[in-house]
Scaffold this active site. Structure first.
Site, PDB file in Angstrom:
ATOM      1  N   GLU A  34       2.921   8.382   5.487  1.00  0.00           N
ATOM      2  CA  GLU A  34       3.751   8.303   6.697  1.00  0.00           C
ATOM      3  C   GLU A  34       5.190   9.174   6.634  1.00  0.00           C
ATOM      4  O   GLU A  34       5.433  10.054   7.446  1.00  0.00           O
ATOM      5  CB  GLU A  34       4.299   6.944   6.900  1.00  0.00           C
ATOM      6  N   TRP A  70      -0.289   3.690  12.780  1.00  0.00           N
ATOM      7  CA  TRP A  70       0.407   3.882  14.186  1.00  0.00           C
ATOM      8  C   TRP A  70      -0.436   3.940  14.988  1.00  0.00           C
ATOM      9  O   TRP A  70      -0.250   4.188  16.141  1.00  0.00           O
ATOM     10  CB  TRP A  70       1.090   5.287  13.889  1.00  0.00           C
ATOM     11  N   CYS A 113      13.070   2.717  15.265  1.00  0.00           N
ATOM     12  CA  CYS A 113      13.572   1.409  14.712  1.00  0.00           C
ATOM     13  C   CYS A 113      14.396   1.839  13.433  1.00  0.00           C
ATOM     14  O   CYS A 113      15.724   1.427  13.513  1.00  0.00           O
ATOM     15  CB  CYS A 113      12.584   0.258  14.045  1.00  0.00           C
ATOM     16  N   TYR A 147      10.007  10.023  15.574  1.00  0.00           N
ATOM     17  CA  TYR A 147      10.945  10.551  14.243  1.00  0.00           C
ATOM     18  C   TYR A 147      10.677  11.986  13.877  1.00  0.00           C
ATOM     19  O   TYR A 147      11.641  12.825  13.780  1.00  0.00           O
ATOM     20  CB  TYR A 147      10.407   9.632  13.010  1.00  0.00           C
ATOM     21  N   HIS A 159       0.735  -1.193  -0.115  1.00  0.00           N
ATOM     22  CA  HIS A 159      -0.038   0.043  -0.126  1.00  0.00           C
ATOM     23  C   HIS A 159       0.847   1.078  -0.005  1.00  0.00           C
ATOM     24  O   HIS A 159       1.234   1.870   1.030  1.00  0.00           O
ATOM     25  CB  HIS A 159      -0.872   0.022   1.272  1.00  0.00           C
ATOM     26  N   ALA A 185       2.892  -7.244  15.200  1.00  0.00           N
ATOM     27  CA  ALA A 185       3.065  -7.550  16.941  1.00  0.00           C
ATOM     28  C   ALA A 185       3.164  -6.095  17.577  1.00  0.00           C
ATOM     29  O   ALA A 185       3.937  -5.093  17.112  1.00  0.00           O
ATOM     30  CB  ALA A 185       4.288  -8.369  16.966  1.00  0.00           C
ATOM     31  N   ARG A 245      17.850  -0.506  13.655  1.00  0.00           N
ATOM     32  CA  ARG A 245      18.352  -1.380  14.733  1.00  0.00           C
ATOM     33  C   ARG A 245      17.606  -2.585  14.907  1.00  0.00           C
ATOM     34  O   ARG A 245      17.739  -3.868  15.415  1.00  0.00           O
ATOM     35  CB  ARG A 245      18.279  -0.691  15.995  1.00  0.00           C
ATOM     36  N   ASP A 263      11.260  -5.904  11.495  1.00  0.00           N
ATOM     37  CA  ASP A 263      10.348  -6.873  11.224  1.00  0.00           C
ATOM     38  C   ASP A 263      10.260  -7.111   9.634  1.00  0.00           C
ATOM     39  O   ASP A 263       9.748  -6.295   9.002  1.00  0.00           O
ATOM     40  CB  ASP A 263       8.872  -6.068  11.607  1.00  0.00           C
ATOM     41  N   HIS A 312      14.192  -9.688  11.960  1.00  0.00           N
ATOM     42  CA  HIS A 312      13.553 -10.858  12.533  1.00  0.00           C
ATOM     43  C   HIS A 312      12.143 -11.050  11.785  1.00  0.00           C
ATOM     44  O   HIS A 312      11.377 -10.225  11.129  1.00  0.00           O
ATOM     45  CB  HIS A 312      13.043 -10.814  14.085  1.00  0.00           C
ATOM     46  N   LEU A 313      11.775 -12.490  11.635  1.00  0.00           N
ATOM     47  CA  LEU A 313      10.414 -12.848  11.230  1.00  0.00           C
ATOM     48  C   LEU A 313       9.740 -13.247  12.465  1.00  0.00           C
ATOM     49  O   LEU A 313      10.112 -14.241  13.234  1.00  0.00           O
ATOM     50  CB  LEU A 313      10.765 -14.264  10.454  1.00  0.00           C
ATOM     51  N   TYR A 314       8.549 -12.657  12.664  1.00  0.00           N
ATOM     52  CA  TYR A 314       7.775 -13.083  13.809  1.00  0.00           C
ATOM     53  C   TYR A 314       6.951 -14.563  13.775  1.00  0.00           C
ATOM     54  O   TYR A 314       6.886 -14.915  12.413  1.00  0.00           O
ATOM     55  CB  TYR A 314       6.523 -12.187  13.889  1.00  0.00           C
TER      56      TYR A 314
HETATM   57  N1  MHF Z   1       6.024  -5.185  14.896  1.00  0.00           N
HETATM   58  C1  MHF Z   1       6.072  -4.020  14.245  1.00  0.00           C
HETATM   59  N2  MHF Z   1       6.238  -3.952  13.006  1.00  0.00           N
HETATM   60  C2  MHF Z   1       6.445  -2.859  12.364  1.00  0.00           C
HETATM   61  O1  MHF Z   1       6.768  -2.911  11.373  1.00  0.00           O
HETATM   62  C3  MHF Z   1       6.185  -1.724  13.168  1.00  0.00           C
HETATM   63  C4  MHF Z   1       5.794  -1.509  14.498  1.00  0.00           C
HETATM   64  N3  MHF Z   1       5.681  -2.932  14.841  1.00  0.00           N
HETATM   65  N4  MHF Z   1       5.497  -0.566  14.943  1.00  0.00           N
HETATM   66  C5  MHF Z   1       5.678   0.688  14.455  1.00  0.00           C
HETATM   67  C6  MHF Z   1       5.421   0.835  12.902  1.00  0.00           C
HETATM   68  C7  MHF Z   1       4.354   0.900  12.411  1.00  0.00           C
HETATM   69  N5  MHF Z   1       4.733   0.135  11.139  1.00  0.00           N
HETATM   70  C8  MHF Z   1       3.641  -0.697  10.486  1.00  0.00           C
HETATM   71  C9  MHF Z   1       2.687  -0.977  11.034  1.00  0.00           C
HETATM   72  C10 MHF Z   1       1.564  -1.785  10.554  1.00  0.00           C
HETATM   73  C11 MHF Z   1       1.798  -2.264   9.101  1.00  0.00           C
HETATM   74  C12 MHF Z   1       0.781  -3.150   8.528  1.00  0.00           C
HETATM   75  O2  MHF Z   1      -0.060  -3.602   9.180  1.00  0.00           O
HETATM   76  N6  MHF Z   1       0.816  -3.256   7.311  1.00  0.00           N
HETATM   77  C13 MHF Z   1      -0.154  -4.063   6.556  1.00  0.00           C
HETATM   78  C14 MHF Z   1      -1.196  -3.200   5.864  1.00  0.00           C
HETATM   79  C15 MHF Z   1      -0.867  -1.716   5.557  1.00  0.00           C
HETATM   80  C16 MHF Z   1      -1.757  -0.666   5.348  1.00  0.00           C
HETATM   81  O3  MHF Z   1      -2.827  -0.473   6.089  1.00  0.00           O
HETATM   82  O4  MHF Z   1      -1.430   0.194   4.324  1.00  0.00           O
HETATM   83  C17 MHF Z   1       0.582  -4.706   5.360  1.00  0.00           C
HETATM   84  O5  MHF Z   1       0.287  -5.824   4.861  1.00  0.00           O
HETATM   85  O6  MHF Z   1       1.771  -4.247   4.987  1.00  0.00           O
HETATM   86  C18 MHF Z   1       3.017  -1.994   8.662  1.00  0.00           C
HETATM   87  C19 MHF Z   1       4.044  -1.180   9.108  1.00  0.00           C
HETATM   88  C20 MHF Z   1       5.918  -0.213  11.042  1.00  0.00           C
HETATM   89  N7  MHF Z   1       6.270  -0.535  12.213  1.00  0.00           N
HETATM   90  O1  LIG Z   2       9.611   1.186  10.925  1.00  0.00           O
HETATM   91  C1  LIG Z   2       9.498   0.213  11.584  1.00  0.00           C
HETATM   92  C2  LIG Z   2       9.285   0.238  13.175  1.00  0.00           C
HETATM   93  C3  LIG Z   2       9.181  -0.786  13.692  1.00  0.00           C
HETATM   94  N1  LIG Z   2       9.536  -2.080  13.326  1.00  0.00           N
HETATM   95  C4  LIG Z   2       9.444  -3.263  14.010  1.00  0.00           C
HETATM   96  C5  LIG Z   2      10.866  -3.791  14.421  1.00  0.00           C
HETATM   97  C6  LIG Z   2       9.987  -4.424  15.813  1.00  0.00           C
HETATM   98  O2  LIG Z   2       9.643  -5.737  15.252  1.00  0.00           O
HETATM   99  C7  LIG Z   2       9.219  -3.419  16.370  1.00  0.00           C
HETATM  100  C8  LIG Z   2       9.689  -2.875  17.163  1.00  0.00           C
HETATM  101  O3  LIG Z   2       9.977  -3.322  18.602  1.00  0.00           O
HETATM  102  P1  LIG Z   2      11.393  -3.314  19.392  1.00  0.00           P
HETATM  103  O4  LIG Z   2      11.045  -3.998  20.573  1.00  0.00           O
HETATM  104  O5  LIG Z   2      11.313  -1.747  19.715  1.00  0.00           O
HETATM  105  O6  LIG Z   2      12.508  -3.535  18.623  1.00  0.00           O
HETATM  106  O7  LIG Z   2       8.800  -2.801  15.084  1.00  0.00           O
HETATM  107  C9  LIG Z   2      10.010  -1.928  11.746  1.00  0.00           C
HETATM  108  O8  LIG Z   2      10.433  -3.014  11.457  1.00  0.00           O
HETATM  109  N2  LIG Z   2      10.006  -0.810  11.357  1.00  0.00           N
END
Ligand code: MHF
Ligand SMILES: O=c1ccn([C@H]2C[C@H](O)[C@@H](COP(=O)(O)O)O2)c(=O)[nH]1
Length: 280
Positions: free
Chosen positions: A74, A96, A162, A110, A67, A279, A182, A185, A223-225
């Protein structure tokens, strides 16, 4: 001749995004099983690098539909210096939401650190404005660093940065940018982060009157969850498609004047979206 060039470009691009699949494969098959802050569990590797030549095209994942709208909005939100989700929500971006408090605030994340870092002596530092100034006046500088990692304010942030630091480099009129992330995901965050920083590189290059060079992605804990493993296997069965191209329709003349409508992606043909839980 043109067919050959097209094929070479497609091969170049396959190598481009194949790097992402290689990282995914590495974590899936060689990662260490770890418990993490969110209680989900991961497979992780430490230290990984990918390099994207932005002249070949825009590194937007084709093995799963992304997307791009959320990614662009963002980035514009970071550049506004904004740290409240209201502006995102008004534009239907919800990525977010899970981390915001009841007023929509995330603390000094940020946007705050990029545009208004508060120094101990009371100065307010606009790292992005200073970076563009240096790109224009002293592009050989080895100090073109922007940091979101402010140890004195980590406690007040909803999530520690991150993508915590990036550095710019100019050679032969081309701007390259390296990010240090650092914590990464791999399934959800990294495709967003790659596209976001590639876009930032294009924007900075335009403002400084430079061409784009390489975007270098460097990850720490990658990491891969554990609830993304099936999705990762599904994606690893797919083959990257041809490279999309980014067009910026105008030069708004200032880093503060970009709008969502200024960006167009051409030739983005992606395979179906793959859902995965985030997560928190
Ligand atoms: N565990 C985790 N992973 C992250 O990537 C992440 C965080 N936490 N916390 C802060 C931000 C928020 N970010 C995110 C949060 C959600 C999606 C997500 O759900 N993406 C879906 C749909 C996105 C949409 O609605 O446009 C996807 O399939 O990519 C992606 C990045 C990146 N960050
Ligand atoms: O832009 C982003 C923001 C967050 N993440 C991921 C990386 C981790 O899975 C979590 C953050 O958890 P911490 O315990 O603070 O490391 O969010 C990302 O990949 N990209």
């Amino acid at each position: 001749m043109f067919r050959l060039l097209g094929a070479a470009r497609a091969r170049g691009y396959a190598a481009h995004m194949q790097q992402y699949l290689d990282l995914m494969d590495r974590a899936l098959n060689h990662g260490a099983e770890q418990m993490d802050r969110t209680g989900t569990g991961t497979r992780s590797v430490f230290g990984h690098q990918m390099r994207f030549d932005l002249r070949q095209g825009f590194p937007l994942l084709t093995t799963k539909k992304l997307h791009l709208r959320s990614i662009i909005i963002e980035l514009l939100w970071f550049l506004r210096g904004d740290t409240n989700v209201q502006w995102l929500q008004e534009r239907k971006v919800s990525i977010w939401d899970e981390w915001a408090d009841e007023n929509g605030d995330l603390g000094p994340v940020y946007g705050k650190q990029w545009r208004d870092w508060e120094a101990a002596d009371g100065r307010h530092i606009d790292q992005i404005r200073e970076l563009i100034e240096t790109l224009k006046t002293n592009p050989g500088s080895r100090r073109m660093v922007v940091s979101a990692w402010n140890p004195g304010e980590l406690h007040a942030m909803a999530l520690a940065p991150c993508h915590c630091l990036f550095q710019c480099y100019v050679a032969n009129g081309k701007l390259s940018l390296q990010l240090y992330q650092r914590s990464a995901d791999i399934f959800l965050g990294v495709p967003f982060n790659i596209a976001s920083y590639a876009l930032l590189t294009h924007i900075l290059a335009q403002q400084a009157g430079l061409e784009v060079g390489d975007f270098v992605w460097t990850g720490g804990d990658c990491h891969l969850y554990s609830n993304h493993l099936d999705q990762a296997r599904e994606q690893l069965n797919r083959t990257p498609g041809p490279i999309p191209q980014l067009e910026i329709l105008r030069n708004p003349g200032s880093i503060d004047a970009y709008e969502y409508e200024d960006f167009v992606i051409h030739d983005y043909v992606a395979q179906p979206h793959i859902k995965a839980p985030v997560a928190v």
